[in-house]
Design a protein around this motif. Structure first.
Motif, short mmCIF file in Angstrom:
data_model
loop_
_atom_site.label_atom_id
_atom_site.label_comp_id
_atom_site.label_asym_id
_atom_site.label_seq_id
_atom_site.Cartn_x
_atom_site.Cartn_y
_atom_site.Cartn_z
N ALA A 28 1.58 -52.35 -31.01
CA ALA A 28 2.68 -53.14 -31.55
C ALA A 28 3.15 -52.60 -32.90
N LYS A 29 2.21 -52.27 -33.77
CA LYS A 29 2.57 -51.72 -35.09
C LYS A 29 3.23 -50.35 -34.94
N ALA A 30 2.73 -49.53 -34.03
CA ALA A 30 3.33 -48.22 -33.79
C ALA A 30 4.76 -48.39 -33.29
N TYR A 31 4.96 -49.31 -32.36
CA TYR A 31 6.31 -49.58 -31.84
C TYR A 31 7.24 -50.00 -32.97
N GLN A 32 6.81 -50.93 -33.80
CA GLN A 32 7.64 -51.40 -34.91
C GLN A 32 8.00 -50.26 -35.86
N TYR A 33 7.02 -49.44 -36.20
CA TYR A 33 7.24 -48.31 -37.09
C TYR A 33 8.24 -47.33 -36.48
N LEU A 34 8.02 -46.96 -35.23
CA LEU A 34 8.89 -46.00 -34.56
C LEU A 34 10.31 -46.54 -34.38
N THR A 63 6.97 -37.96 -35.76
CA THR A 63 6.44 -38.13 -37.11
C THR A 63 7.40 -37.50 -38.12
N ILE A 64 7.89 -36.33 -37.80
CA ILE A 64 8.86 -35.64 -38.68
C ILE A 64 10.15 -36.45 -38.78
N VAL A 65 10.65 -36.92 -37.64
CA VAL A 65 11.88 -37.71 -37.63
C VAL A 65 11.71 -38.97 -38.48
N CYS A 66 10.61 -39.67 -38.29
CA CYS A 66 10.36 -40.90 -39.04
C CYS A 66 10.27 -40.61 -40.54
N ASN A 67 9.62 -39.53 -40.91
CA ASN A 67 9.54 -39.17 -42.33
C ASN A 67 10.92 -38.93 -42.91
N ARG A 68 11.78 -38.30 -42.15
CA ARG A 68 13.16 -38.03 -42.61
C ARG A 68 13.96 -39.32 -42.78
N HIS A 69 13.52 -40.38 -42.10
CA HIS A 69 14.22 -41.67 -42.20
C HIS A 69 13.45 -42.67 -43.05
N GLY A 70 12.54 -42.19 -43.88
CA GLY A 70 11.85 -43.07 -44.82
C GLY A 70 10.44 -43.47 -44.47
N GLY A 71 9.93 -43.05 -43.32
CA GLY A 71 8.56 -43.37 -42.94
C GLY A 71 7.56 -42.63 -43.80
N ALA A 72 6.37 -43.19 -43.93
CA ALA A 72 5.38 -42.63 -44.85
C ALA A 72 4.18 -41.99 -44.14
N LEU A 73 4.07 -42.11 -42.84
CA LEU A 73 2.93 -41.53 -42.13
C LEU A 73 3.10 -40.03 -41.99
N VAL A 74 2.03 -39.27 -42.24
CA VAL A 74 2.08 -37.82 -42.19
C VAL A 74 0.88 -37.32 -41.39
N LEU A 75 1.12 -36.33 -40.54
CA LEU A 75 0.02 -35.72 -39.77
C LEU A 75 -0.87 -34.91 -40.67
#
Length: 75
Positions: A28-34, A63-75
């Motif tokens: 659920a958290k992964a879905y919300q983040y994505l 992960t790269i796309v999300c980072n470009r849109h403000g996400g903070a998770l990094v591999l």
């Protein structure tokens, strides 16, 4: 629901699960983040290419796309 739509949904569920596992999140958290950081939009838009690659590659891509849109998770 068409067969193609069903395939896309199945693929999204699989990638969300792999993403959740990679980052120790619930599904659920992964879905919300994505959803928030456009990872699901990317996967849906580029399904025709992304589904031919490994799930690990898809997780890396979103992960790269999300980072470009403000996400903070990094591999």
């Amino acid at each position: 629901m068409s067969k193609e739509q069903s395939n896309i949904v199945e693929y999204l569920v699989c990638v969300i699960g792999a993403f959740a596992k990679q980052f120790s999140l619930t599904n659920a958290k992964a879905y919300q983040y994505l959803r928030q950081y456009k990872g699901l939009d990317f996967l849906t838009k580029h399904y025709d290419i992304e589904h031919t690659q490994s799930i690990e590659d898809a997780v890396e891509d979103i992960t790269i796309v999300c980072n470009r849109h403000g996400g903070a998770l990094v591999l």
